[in-house]
Design a protein around this motif. Sequence first.
Motif, PDB file in Angstrom:
ATOM      1  N   UNK A  81       0.772  -1.298  -0.166  1.00 60.49           N
ATOM      2  CA  UNK A  81       0.039   0.105   0.122  1.00 60.49           C
ATOM      3  C   UNK A  81       0.893   1.190  -0.032  1.00 60.49           C
ATOM      4  N   UNK A  82       1.973   1.098   0.525  1.00 56.38           N
ATOM      5  CA  UNK A  82       2.882   2.208   0.754  1.00 56.38           C
ATOM      6  C   UNK A  82       3.483   2.678  -0.634  1.00 56.38           C
ATOM      7  N   UNK A  83       3.203   4.094  -1.066  1.00 56.86           N
ATOM      8  CA  UNK A  83       3.864   4.624  -2.394  1.00 56.86           C
ATOM      9  C   UNK A  83       5.362   5.032  -2.454  1.00 56.86           C
ATOM     10  N   UNK A  84       5.894   5.091  -3.348  1.00 55.96           N
ATOM     11  CA  UNK A  84       7.302   5.417  -3.403  1.00 55.96           C
ATOM     12  C   UNK A  84       7.486   6.652  -2.262  1.00 55.96           C
ATOM     13  N   UNK A  85       8.318   6.558  -1.093  1.00 52.73           N
ATOM     14  CA  UNK A  85       8.345   7.431  -0.159  1.00 52.73           C
ATOM     15  C   UNK A  85       9.506   8.374  -0.600  1.00 52.73           C
ATOM     16  N   UNK A  86      10.641   7.940  -1.613  1.00 49.31           N
ATOM     17  CA  UNK A  86      11.763   8.746  -1.665  1.00 49.31           C
ATOM     18  C   UNK A  86      11.945   9.024  -3.294  1.00 49.31           C
ATOM     19  N   UNK A  87      12.334  10.399  -3.439  1.00 56.36           N
ATOM     20  CA  UNK A  87      12.837  10.773  -4.702  1.00 56.36           C
ATOM     21  C   UNK A  87      14.008  11.574  -4.606  1.00 56.36           C
ATOM     22  N   UNK A  88      14.745  11.821  -5.774  1.00 60.96           N
ATOM     23  CA  UNK A  88      15.998  12.551  -5.614  1.00 60.96           C
ATOM     24  C   UNK A  88      15.644  13.872  -5.464  1.00 60.96           C
ATOM     25  N   UNK A  89      16.726  14.281  -4.637  1.00 61.71           N
ATOM     26  CA  UNK A  89      16.600  15.665  -4.245  1.00 61.71           C
ATOM     27  C   UNK A  89      15.621  16.034  -3.139  1.00 61.71           C
TER      28      UNK A  89
END
Length: 315
Positions: free
Chosen positions: A242-250
């Motif tokens: 259920x958890x969407x992608x929590x991390x993105x660059x920057x």
Amino acid sequence: MKRRLSALLAALLLTASMPIVSLAQEPAPAAEAGKAPGAAPESGRGAEAAEAGSAGAEHATPHYPLKKPPHMSWSFAGPFGHWDLGQLQRGLKIYKEVCSACHSMNLVSFRNLTALGYSDAQVRALAAEYQVTDPAPNAQGEMFQRPGIPADRLPAPFPNPEAAAAALGGAHPPDLSLIAKARAVERGFPYFVFDIFTQYAEGGPDYIHGLLTGYGQTPPEHTTIAPGTHYNPYFISGPALAMAQPLTDGQVTFDDGAPQTVDQYARDVAAFLMWAAEPHLVARKATGFVVMIFLIGFAVMLYLVKKRIWAATPH
């Protein structure tokens, strides 16, 4: 005596052969309506059975995770490992700015953060940034909020698991205090044999790193992804979570010049969660190594003493 033994043996053989005789004499099953007894089965049914068998072979029950997390290089790995305090501080920052919006760390106190290289003044200032509910009521018998102190635990984003599930669409995010010890993929044979000597204990951080960097991949054919979930081949309980992608660059800014990428974020927060789950990991490994050296030396000494004492004794 011989006659008794032969009679007993004959009785045992007769008893053992009785089920075979009864099975051989069992009547044939009743014929289907409209068919003569002993008629051959329909070819269509045989084809359907063959198709079902081949489909079952193709779509066998998968084993999760679909991909095993890659073995990463950690500063705290092995008997001579050590904590990278800069990495742990970056991991704490990622937890504060990203993970703490949904996940709690109910077993970690602010005063524990002195082990990450923070001074007492810095820990007090960090705790004072939060408003916590005092465990004791005030003079009017009411619970009240106050600034945090080092003895307080890191505050949870929700008052209870039910409130968290209601706010997040029915999914209750797990507490992260011990997640690095609770989520470790089994390495299987022969790896676990070598792990005894290498003191491998990094399965949890490997899994966390793989999960956080495993989003955005295309699901394999015949994989059903439930609505509202996100495919991740490293998830240990199914093809999606259920958890969407929590991390993105920057997303999080580092002051020490470390790369601000998803891979670096995943490494840092995984190391921090490993420290939170077992803060004495490095000390335990060092103590265990010294104990093993002592036991080996002690065993050699006992053998030499035994040889010296019993050397003149004839065997």
